[in-house]
Design a protein around this motif. Structure first.
Motif, short mmCIF file in Angstrom:
data_model
loop_
_atom_site.label_atom_id
_atom_site.label_comp_id
_atom_site.label_asym_id
_atom_site.label_seq_id
_atom_site.Cartn_x
_atom_site.Cartn_y
_atom_site.Cartn_z
N UNK A 102 36.66 52.52 45.32
CA UNK A 102 36.81 51.68 44.14
C UNK A 102 36.19 50.30 44.42
N UNK A 103 35.37 49.85 43.50
CA UNK A 103 34.63 48.61 43.67
C UNK A 103 35.01 47.63 42.57
N UNK A 104 35.57 46.47 42.97
CA UNK A 104 35.98 45.43 42.04
C UNK A 104 35.16 44.18 42.35
N UNK A 105 34.36 43.70 41.38
CA UNK A 105 33.41 42.63 41.69
C UNK A 105 33.47 41.49 40.68
N UNK A 106 32.80 40.37 41.04
CA UNK A 106 32.70 39.13 40.26
C UNK A 106 34.07 38.43 40.17
N UNK A 107 34.81 38.45 41.28
CA UNK A 107 36.13 37.84 41.27
C UNK A 107 36.03 36.30 41.25
N UNK A 108 37.15 35.65 41.07
CA UNK A 108 37.20 34.22 40.76
C UNK A 108 36.66 33.34 41.88
N UNK A 109 35.99 32.29 41.50
CA UNK A 109 35.50 31.27 42.43
C UNK A 109 36.69 30.54 43.08
N UNK A 110 36.54 30.23 44.36
CA UNK A 110 37.50 29.46 45.16
C UNK A 110 38.76 30.25 45.54
N UNK A 111 39.26 31.06 44.64
CA UNK A 111 40.49 31.83 44.93
C UNK A 111 40.33 33.24 44.37
N UNK A 112 39.49 34.07 45.03
CA UNK A 112 39.17 35.38 44.47
C UNK A 112 40.23 36.44 44.72
N UNK A 113 40.96 36.35 45.84
CA UNK A 113 41.82 37.46 46.27
C UNK A 113 43.29 37.10 46.26
N UNK A 114 44.12 38.13 46.16
CA UNK A 114 45.55 37.95 46.33
C UNK A 114 45.81 37.49 47.76
N UNK A 115 46.86 36.75 47.92
CA UNK A 115 47.15 36.12 49.22
C UNK A 115 47.32 37.16 50.33
N UNK A 116 46.63 36.93 51.45
CA UNK A 116 46.84 37.73 52.66
C UNK A 116 46.03 39.00 52.77
N UNK A 117 45.17 39.32 51.83
CA UNK A 117 44.40 40.56 51.91
C UNK A 117 43.32 40.47 52.99
N UNK A 118 43.16 41.55 53.75
CA UNK A 118 42.15 41.63 54.79
C UNK A 118 41.59 43.04 54.86
#
Length: 350
Positions: free
Chosen positions: A241-257
């Motif tokens: 699954x590919x999710x793209x064009x996420x938000x500038x400066x804060x793209x991801x949910x906290x702690x994802x690696x």
């Protein structure tokens, strides 16, 4: 006489030596030939996997077959239906083109199964049934099954309910609006001329993005085409699954690696407009949206190669609108969201 005897023995020895050399050569040649044949056989076996899938099952048919599957399991009917089997059968009837779907084909199939026929009986002369079954299993294999969902009780507490049903979620959180149309295959020109291999879901910047299915984070970070993006591999390894064009400066949910496990319905990021730039953290997309794509993987040689299989997910998005993950702001300082109700499935415990 002695000289003559010596010459005969010498000739005999020479003949024996030549015979031994010839025999050894034949043995070595046969050994190499066998090894080559074995290697070729192994190579052919490795290459025996699906190379292409044209997924065009409509949301209407996905809804019909999913309901038959879920209802028959929950009502403990005498005949239990499996939606992927039904879809594979219907695909054989309509030549793999669901624009030709005929409700009568599905009705007749259900009637025959109720009367004691088995799918093996009904499909034994369908040449492409196994191909469609394997293809649709790769697309939909993680969508329906057993799971436990946290629910709110009247006294304000929460508890888990075991269920059988749809366990894949829409990638846009509940109570957030979006719009989309079937743009798969449209032209794209940034970097080089190519086709669009996903579905763009137009929405507001910061809209929480949801993991459609449980899996492992395989890629996370910047990509010049997709901007801030995240790639999640299903546990059976068939879907990426590919999710793209996420938000500038804060793209991801906290702690994802990379390497972490996520649950279906988890918040994984936030909608934005990053991408189309070699430089990181740049908004070069004209309209805020989530690019959502699904790649099918039948063999690891299909990863990051010219042989990738991306499918049209428009009707999958339409189908998943019935199952949306509700979220709340869990961290006022970082403005991070989390799912409101927890979710568990067997594959997460394995």
């Amino acid at each position: 006489m002695l000289i003559k005897s010596f010459k005969i023995q010498k000739n005999l020895i020479i003949i024996l030596v030549i015979a031994v050399i010839l025999l050894s050569s034949i043995t070595i040649f046969y050994s190499f030939a066998t090894d080559d044949t074995s290697d070729n056989t192994e190579t052919e076996e490795k290459k025996d996997f699906i190379k292409w899938v044209d997924f065009n099952v409509t949301s209407e048919v996905l809804n019909l077959t999913a309901k038959l599957d879920i209802d028959s399991h929950n009502q403990e009917d005498k005949v239990v239906y499996h939606w992927i089997e039904l879809l594979a059968y219907l695909s054989c009837k309509n030549g793999g083109n669901f624009k030709n779907f005929n409700q009568k084909d599905l009705n007749d199939l259900i009637e025959e199964l109720k009367n004691g026929q088995t799918m093996d009986d009904l499909t034994q002369n369908m040449k492409f049934y196994n191909y469609y079954y394997d293809s649709y299993s790769a697309v939909l294999g993680g969508f329906i099954g057993n799971y436990s969902m946290e629910v709110a009780n009247e006294d304000g507490t929460k508890s888990y309910q075991e269920k059988y049903g749809l366990k894949a979620f829409l990638p846009i959180a509940k109570n957030y609006s979006f719009s989309h149309y079937d743009d798969f295959g449209n032209s794209r020109s940034y970097g080089f001329k190519r086709t669009h291999l996903g579905n763009d879901l137009m929405g507001s910047i910061g809209t929480p993005i949801i993991a459609v299915e449980s899996g492992i984070i395989e890629n996370i970070g910047w990509n010049q085409y997709g901007g801030w993006r995240i790639g999640i591999r299903s546990f059976d390894t068939k879907r990426y699954y590919y999710y793209a064009h996420l938000r500038k400066n804060h793209p991801y949910a906290e702690g994802l690696e990379e390497g972490m496990t996520v649950k279906a319905g988890d918040v994984i990021g936030y909608l934005g407009m990053t991408g189309y730039s070699i430089k990181e953290n740049v908004n070069n997309i004209n309209v805020p949206h989530l690019h959502f794509g699904m790649q099918l993987i039948f063999d690891e040689s299909q990863v990051d190669s010219p042989n990738e299989i991306w499918i049209d997910v428009y009707h999958i998005i339409e189908f998943l609108q019935k199952n949306r993950s509700e979220v709340y702001m869990a961290n006022e300082e970082t403005k991070d969201y989390e799912r409101k109700f927890d979710f568990m499935e067997n594959s997460l415990a394995e």
